[in-house]
Structures are given as C-alpha cells and as structure tokens.
Design an enzyme around this catalytic site. Structure first.
Site, short mmCIF file in Angstrom:
data_model
loop_
_atom_site.label_atom_id
_atom_site.label_comp_id
_atom_site.label_asym_id
_atom_site.label_seq_id
_atom_site.Cartn_x
_atom_site.Cartn_y
_atom_site.Cartn_z
N LEU A 69 -8.83 -9.77 -10.08
CA LEU A 69 -9.60 -9.24 -11.20
C LEU A 69 -10.80 -8.49 -10.61
O LEU A 69 -11.50 -9.00 -9.73
CB LEU A 69 -10.09 -10.41 -12.07
CG LEU A 69 -10.78 -10.02 -13.38
CD1 LEU A 69 -9.82 -9.26 -14.30
CD2 LEU A 69 -11.29 -11.27 -14.09
N ASN B 10 -6.49 1.72 -12.81
CA ASN B 10 -5.47 0.81 -12.27
C ASN B 10 -4.10 1.34 -12.65
O ASN B 10 -3.94 2.01 -13.67
CB ASN B 10 -5.67 -0.58 -12.92
CG ASN B 10 -4.63 -1.59 -12.47
OD1 ASN B 10 -4.33 -1.71 -11.27
ND2 ASN B 10 -4.05 -2.32 -13.41
N HIS C 151 -0.29 -0.14 -13.51
CA HIS C 151 0.45 -1.37 -13.81
C HIS C 151 1.93 -1.02 -13.92
O HIS C 151 2.29 -0.03 -14.57
CB HIS C 151 -0.07 -1.99 -15.11
CG HIS C 151 0.54 -3.32 -15.37
ND1 HIS C 151 0.17 -4.45 -14.67
CD2 HIS C 151 1.54 -3.71 -16.20
CE1 HIS C 151 0.90 -5.47 -15.08
NE2 HIS C 151 1.74 -5.05 -16.00
N LEU D 252 -4.60 -6.92 -6.63
CA LEU D 252 -4.15 -8.00 -7.51
C LEU D 252 -5.24 -8.97 -7.94
O LEU D 252 -4.96 -9.94 -8.64
CB LEU D 252 -2.98 -8.75 -6.84
CG LEU D 252 -1.80 -7.83 -6.47
CD1 LEU D 252 -0.67 -8.62 -5.84
CD2 LEU D 252 -1.30 -7.02 -7.67
N GLY E 156 0.79 -1.23 0.00
CA GLY E 156 0.00 0.00 0.00
C GLY E 156 0.82 1.27 0.00
O GLY E 156 0.32 2.33 0.38
N SER E 157 2.06 1.20 -0.49
CA SER E 157 2.86 2.43 -0.50
C SER E 157 2.28 3.46 -1.47
O SER E 157 2.34 4.67 -1.21
CB SER E 157 4.33 2.16 -0.80
OG SER E 157 4.52 1.76 -2.13
C1 GAR Z 1 2.83 -1.32 -7.67
O1 GAR Z 1 4.09 -1.32 -8.27
C2 GAR Z 1 1.75 -1.52 -8.71
O2 GAR Z 1 2.08 -0.97 -9.95
C3 GAR Z 1 1.67 -3.02 -8.82
O3 GAR Z 1 1.79 -3.47 -7.48
C4 GAR Z 1 2.66 -2.57 -6.78
C5 GAR Z 1 2.02 -2.26 -5.45
O4 GAR Z 1 2.90 -1.56 -4.61
N1 GAR Z 1 0.45 -3.44 -9.42
C6 GAR Z 1 0.37 -4.51 -10.20
O5 GAR Z 1 1.32 -5.25 -10.41
C7 GAR Z 1 -1.01 -4.76 -10.79
N2 GAR Z 1 -0.93 -5.67 -11.90
P1 GAR Z 1 2.39 -0.85 -3.31
O6 GAR Z 1 1.48 -1.87 -2.59
O7 GAR Z 1 3.61 -0.58 -2.50
O8 GAR Z 1 1.64 0.38 -3.69
#
Ligand code: GAR
Length: 187
Positions: free
Chosen positions: A86, A101, A103, A84, A12-13
């Site tokens: 769908l 979203n 990515h 993560l 969740g950063s």
């Molecule tokens: C982020 O890099 C985001 O782009 C990715 O998960 C990470 C979450 O980081 N999302 C995906 O891969 C979706 N397909 P966070 O929890 O530290 O924000």
C-alpha cells in the site's frame, strides 16, 4: 527532462518495457527504480539497463524513508508497476495526480488487498469471466481505488489457465502502459 520514479516489487518487466519505450523513441527521462524487496529481479534489470535503483523496505516506508527519498527525487510522475505494498498515504497527499498504478484486471472487479499478480488471474478463472484486462488509475490511500485513467480488455476463453490470462494481460500492459505514461507527461 522529466523525472520518473518506477516502483516495483518483483520481476519488473513493465518497468523495463517502459524504460525501453522511452529510449526507443529518444525521449530523454531520468528514471529511478525503487523496490521494497532486496532480491527483486527488477534490480537485475536496472543493472542491465544502467538505471539507478535502490531498496526501501516496508519498515522503512513506515519510518518515512520513502517519503524523504521521493521528495529528493522530485518526480514528475511516480509509477507503480507491480508494486505490491500500500503506497504511504502521506506521499499520496503530497503528490496529487502524480502517482499511478497498473492493475491486472478490470477494476472495480478483482481489486483490493491481496489481489495481485496470479491471485487476480486465478479469481478471474474461478468466476468464469468471459473477459478481463488492465486498469491504469491514480493512486489513493486505498488499494486499487482512485480515478481510472485507462482500461483495455482481452477475452477469456474456458480453456484459459491463470498463466494464459497473465500472458494476455501482460501483452496489454506492455502495449498501453508506456503510452499512457507518455500522454500524462505531455498533458
Ligand atoms: C503486473 O501484471 C501488474 O499489473 C501487477 O503485477 C504485475 C507485475 O509484473 N500488479 C498488481 O497486481 C498490483 N495490484 P512485472 O513485475 O513483470 O512488471
């Protein structure tokens, strides 16, 4: 005041960065965090930031719990920030152009089911890409499809590990994701 639902499955950063961006600019918004994982670190961040948060599991999504909750929250924007699963098709149909979203790659490259987080960066290294980046897009009923709103690139050098790439990508995410959200809310 705008209602923003932040969906996150792990650390969740990005969710924290988005909340801090709006608070730093004194833009008042109602944030609400939803995660599908009861041990997700985003719940700790929510506590620290004093933002309401709750767990709605994959099974509950299938039972319509997420749909009911989203309808109650009346979101102006639903932001998938490291979510993560769908996203349920019935919610996508009800909220056209209100679900986005992020990515961690330059879609359509390295997208689709199973392509998330470090798996994406490992694939970028394996394919010897010379650049990667981020894609912010509207959510459709398929993984990582839907109209692209914004992309930004970063170079990849031969010595980069997946972790190095993750760091470069996170930097782009922190810089651009809140600004794109702000613009969408103002449009
Ligand atoms: C982020 O890099 C985001 O782009 C990715 O998960 C990470 C979450 O980081 N999302 C995906 O891969 C979706 N397909 P966070 O929890 O530290 O924000």
């Amino acid at each position: 005041m705008k209602n923003i639902v932040l969906m996150a499955s792990g650390s969740g950063s990005n969710a924290e960065n988005i909340i801090c961006f709006f608070r730093d600019k004194n833009i008042l918004c109602n944030f609400h965090i939803i995660t599908n994982k009861k041990d997700a670190f985003v719940l700790e961040r929510a506590k620290k930031l004093n933002v309401p948060a709750e767990v709605i599991t994959k099974k509950q999504n299938e039972e319509g719990v997420l749909l009911d909750r989203i309808n109650e929250l009346k979101p102006d924007l639903i932001v998938l920030a490291g979510y993560l699963l769908l996203f349920p098709a019935e919610i996508v149909a009800l909220y056209p152009n209100k679900i986005i979203n992020i990515h961690p790659a330059l879609l359509p490259k390295f997208g689709g089911k199973g392509m998330y987080g470090s798996f994406v960066h490992e694939a970028v290294v394996a394919h010897k890409e010379s650049e990667t980046g981020i894609t912010i897009h509207y959510v459709s009923e398929h993984y990582d499809e839907g109209a692209v709103i914004f992309q930004a690139k970063t170079p990849v050098v031969v010595t980069d590990t997946p972790l190095d790439i993750a760091n470069k990508v996170h930097k782009l995410e922190y810089e651009h994701f809140p600004k794109v959200i702000e613009k969408l809310l103002n449009d």
